[in-house]
Design an enzyme around this catalytic site. Structure first.
Site, PDB file in Angstrom:
ATOM      1  N   GLU A 146       0.833  -1.203   0.000  1.00 24.86           N
ATOM      2  CA  GLU A 146       0.000   0.000   0.000  1.00 24.86           C
ATOM      3  C   GLU A 146       0.870   1.256   0.000  1.00 24.86           C
ATOM      4  O   GLU A 146       1.899   1.303   0.695  1.00 24.86           O
ATOM      5  CB  GLU A 146      -0.855  -0.009   1.274  1.00 24.86           C
ATOM      6  CG  GLU A 146      -1.846   1.140   1.386  1.00 24.86           C
ATOM      7  CD  GLU A 146      -2.511   1.176   2.761  1.00 24.86           C
ATOM      8  OE1 GLU A 146      -1.829   0.943   3.770  1.00 24.86           O
ATOM      9  OE2 GLU A 146      -3.723   1.437   2.803  1.00 24.86           O
TER      10      GLU A 146
ATOM     11  N   HIS B 114       2.464   4.549   1.013  1.00 27.17           N
ATOM     12  CA  HIS B 114       2.708   5.194   2.305  1.00 27.17           C
ATOM     13  C   HIS B 114       3.434   6.518   2.080  1.00 27.17           C
ATOM     14  O   HIS B 114       4.484   6.778   2.669  1.00 27.17           O
ATOM     15  CB  HIS B 114       3.504   4.269   3.232  1.00 27.17           C
ATOM     16  CG  HIS B 114       2.646   3.295   3.992  1.00 27.17           C
ATOM     17  ND1 HIS B 114       2.042   2.221   3.386  1.00 27.17           N
ATOM     18  CD2 HIS B 114       2.256   3.256   5.298  1.00 27.17           C
ATOM     19  CE1 HIS B 114       1.330   1.566   4.290  1.00 27.17           C
ATOM     20  NE2 HIS B 114       1.449   2.167   5.462  1.00 27.17           N
TER      21      HIS B 114
ATOM     22  N   ASP C 252       3.519  -1.728   5.703  1.00 29.05           N
ATOM     23  CA  ASP C 252       2.590  -2.510   6.540  1.00 29.05           C
ATOM     24  C   ASP C 252       2.986  -3.980   6.658  1.00 29.05           C
ATOM     25  O   ASP C 252       2.365  -4.726   7.439  1.00 29.05           O
ATOM     26  CB  ASP C 252       1.159  -2.420   5.978  1.00 29.05           C
ATOM     27  CG  ASP C 252       0.499  -1.088   6.309  1.00 29.05           C
ATOM     28  OD1 ASP C 252       1.118  -0.267   7.007  1.00 29.05           O
ATOM     29  OD2 ASP C 252      -0.639  -0.881   5.852  1.00 29.05           O
TER      30      ASP C 252
ATOM     31  N   HIS D  55      -2.233  -3.680   9.078  1.00 32.89           N
ATOM     32  CA  HIS D  55      -3.000  -2.864   8.120  1.00 32.89           C
ATOM     33  C   HIS D  55      -4.453  -2.857   8.580  1.00 32.89           C
ATOM     34  O   HIS D  55      -5.134  -3.882   8.561  1.00 32.89           O
ATOM     35  CB  HIS D  55      -2.843  -3.515   6.730  1.00 32.89           C
ATOM     36  CG  HIS D  55      -3.636  -2.924   5.624  1.00 32.89           C
ATOM     37  ND1 HIS D  55      -3.422  -1.660   5.131  1.00 32.89           N
ATOM     38  CD2 HIS D  55      -4.632  -3.457   4.872  1.00 32.89           C
ATOM     39  CE1 HIS D  55      -4.260  -1.441   4.121  1.00 32.89           C
ATOM     40  NE2 HIS D  55      -5.007  -2.505   3.950  1.00 32.89           N
TER      41      HIS D  55
ATOM     42  N   GLU E  31      -7.291  -2.024   7.502  1.00 30.69           N
ATOM     43  CA  GLU E  31      -8.390  -2.495   6.654  1.00 30.69           C
ATOM     44  C   GLU E  31      -8.579  -4.021   6.720  1.00 30.69           C
ATOM     45  O   GLU E  31      -9.596  -4.544   6.283  1.00 30.69           O
ATOM     46  CB  GLU E  31      -8.156  -2.086   5.193  1.00 30.69           C
ATOM     47  CG  GLU E  31      -8.413  -0.622   4.899  1.00 30.69           C
ATOM     48  CD  GLU E  31      -7.208   0.279   5.162  1.00 30.69           C
ATOM     49  OE1 GLU E  31      -6.348  -0.083   5.992  1.00 30.69           O
ATOM     50  OE2 GLU E  31      -7.135   1.362   4.549  1.00 30.69           O
TER      51      GLU E  31
ATOM     52  N   HIS F  91      -2.047   7.355   9.094  1.00 35.81           N
ATOM     53  CA  HIS F  91      -1.484   6.593   7.977  1.00 35.81           C
ATOM     54  C   HIS F  91      -0.237   7.269   7.394  1.00 35.81           C
ATOM     55  O   HIS F  91      -0.312   8.412   6.943  1.00 35.81           O
ATOM     56  CB  HIS F  91      -2.534   6.416   6.875  1.00 35.81           C
ATOM     57  CG  HIS F  91      -1.998   5.707   5.675  1.00 35.81           C
ATOM     58  ND1 HIS F  91      -1.722   4.358   5.686  1.00 35.81           N
ATOM     59  CD2 HIS F  91      -1.631   6.156   4.459  1.00 35.81           C
ATOM     60  CE1 HIS F  91      -1.226   4.022   4.512  1.00 35.81           C
ATOM     61  NE2 HIS F  91      -1.160   5.092   3.747  1.00 35.81           N
TER      62      HIS F  91
ATOM     63  N   GLU G 210       4.120   5.486  12.046  1.00 38.11           N
ATOM     64  CA  GLU G 210       4.722   4.567  11.070  1.00 38.11           C
ATOM     65  C   GLU G 210       6.079   5.079  10.586  1.00 38.11           C
ATOM     66  O   GLU G 210       7.025   4.304  10.427  1.00 38.11           O
ATOM     67  CB  GLU G 210       3.770   4.352   9.888  1.00 38.11           C
ATOM     68  CG  GLU G 210       2.565   3.509  10.252  1.00 38.11           C
ATOM     69  CD  GLU G 210       1.718   3.149   9.041  1.00 38.11           C
ATOM     70  OE1 GLU G 210       1.326   1.981   8.943  1.00 38.11           O
ATOM     71  OE2 GLU G 210       1.448   4.027   8.194  1.00 38.11           O
TER      72      GLU G 210
HETATM   73 ZN   LIG Z   1       0.580   1.527   7.180  1.00 34.14          ZN
END
Ligand SMILES: [Zn+2]
Length: 261
Positions: A34, A36, A45, A120, A122, A177, A182
């Site tokens: 994904e 970032h 992630d 992650h 989701e 995010h 992170e």
């Molecule tokens: Zn992430």
């Protein structure tokens, strides 16, 4: 590079068979490919739960299975959205089936204590479904001694660590995010992968309290980063790991030892 004693992928089958006899906690990191932002890699992630799970596994004498690298579709409010280039996602049914299958395979080889270690947001409900279906599979085989724990490592970050990360106020884990947490942990574990000069410092995204499909991309910051990452640092990343690793280890030992109702 020394051979790891905790990564299943580095073991021989002889090592694996021997270690499973001790009923270790086995961690399955589940990530995503994904976007970032301009500063972190697509594998963020995957790398974060893998690294944190490995440290927790060291403490509890556990093992870390090769990660599920792909995750459920990125959503605008928590990951920027599935339209960003390089964001490679699974349909829910595929993710559920994949995790269910891996859990059943671990159990077939004697593993009884499994942690679905999510990286992650989701993925969450699909991991719940995978755990539920795998336990149903096992029940149909007459097996009732399997315990699965699902967690998101960020949920373990305490208020005290939150203040270290966000002295000026915490936005929300959804808006975090590719932002301070992170970025900081990546600066700590994989600084070679962080493009420090590109760390964005824009305002937090402002989303309406509903979701539109197809996505309305207008409230999504063009960088894909949902709140400022400007104050990220390797020291903050080290502080997160120093707190969450022992806390997750303690919580898991308690939870696995507790009798199932
Ligand atoms: Zn992430």
């Amino acid at each position: 590079m020394p051979v790891s004693n905790t990564l299943i992928a580095d073991l021989t089958w002889y090592d694996f068979a021997e270690k499973v006899k001790a009923n270790p906690i086995v961690f399955l990191p589940i990530g995503s490919v994904e976007q970032h932002g301009p500063h972190l890699p697509l594998s963020t992630d995957i790398l974060l739960p893998q690294a944190i799970a490995a440290e927790v596994a060291e403490r509890v004498g556990g093992l870390v299975a090769p990660p599920v690298a792909y995750g459920y579709k990125s959503q605008p409010k928590s990951g920027g959205g599935n339209h960003f280039p390089g964001t490679l996602s699974l349909d829910a049914g595929v993710l559920i089936g994949l995790v269910r299958n891996v859990v059943n395979e671990l159990v077939r080889h004697g593993v009884r204590r499994i942690v679905l270690f999510d990286g992650h947001m989701e993925n969450q409900w699909f991991l719940v479904e995978a755990a539920d279906l795998a336990l149903r599979d096992q029940a149909m085989l007459g097996r009732s001694d399997v315990k699965i724990i699902k967690l998101g490592y960020w949920e373990f970050i305490t208020k005290t660590t939150e203040k270290v990360l966000f002295p000026d106020g915490f936005p929300s884990w959804e808006l975090e995010h590719a932002a301070v947490m992170e970025t900081s942990v990546m600066l700590h574990i994989r600084p070679d992968l962080v493009r420090s000069e590109l760390i964005p410092d824009g305002p937090a995204a402002d989303f309406p309290p509903y979701d539109i499909y197809p996505f309305d991309t207008r409230p999504i910051p063009p960088t894909g980063v949902l709140s400022s990452a400007g104050s990220a640092s390797a020291e903050k990343g080290a502080a997160v790991l120093a707190q969450v690793v022992p806390d997750i280890a303690d919580a898991l030992i308690k939870a696995f030892d507790a009798p199932t109702a």
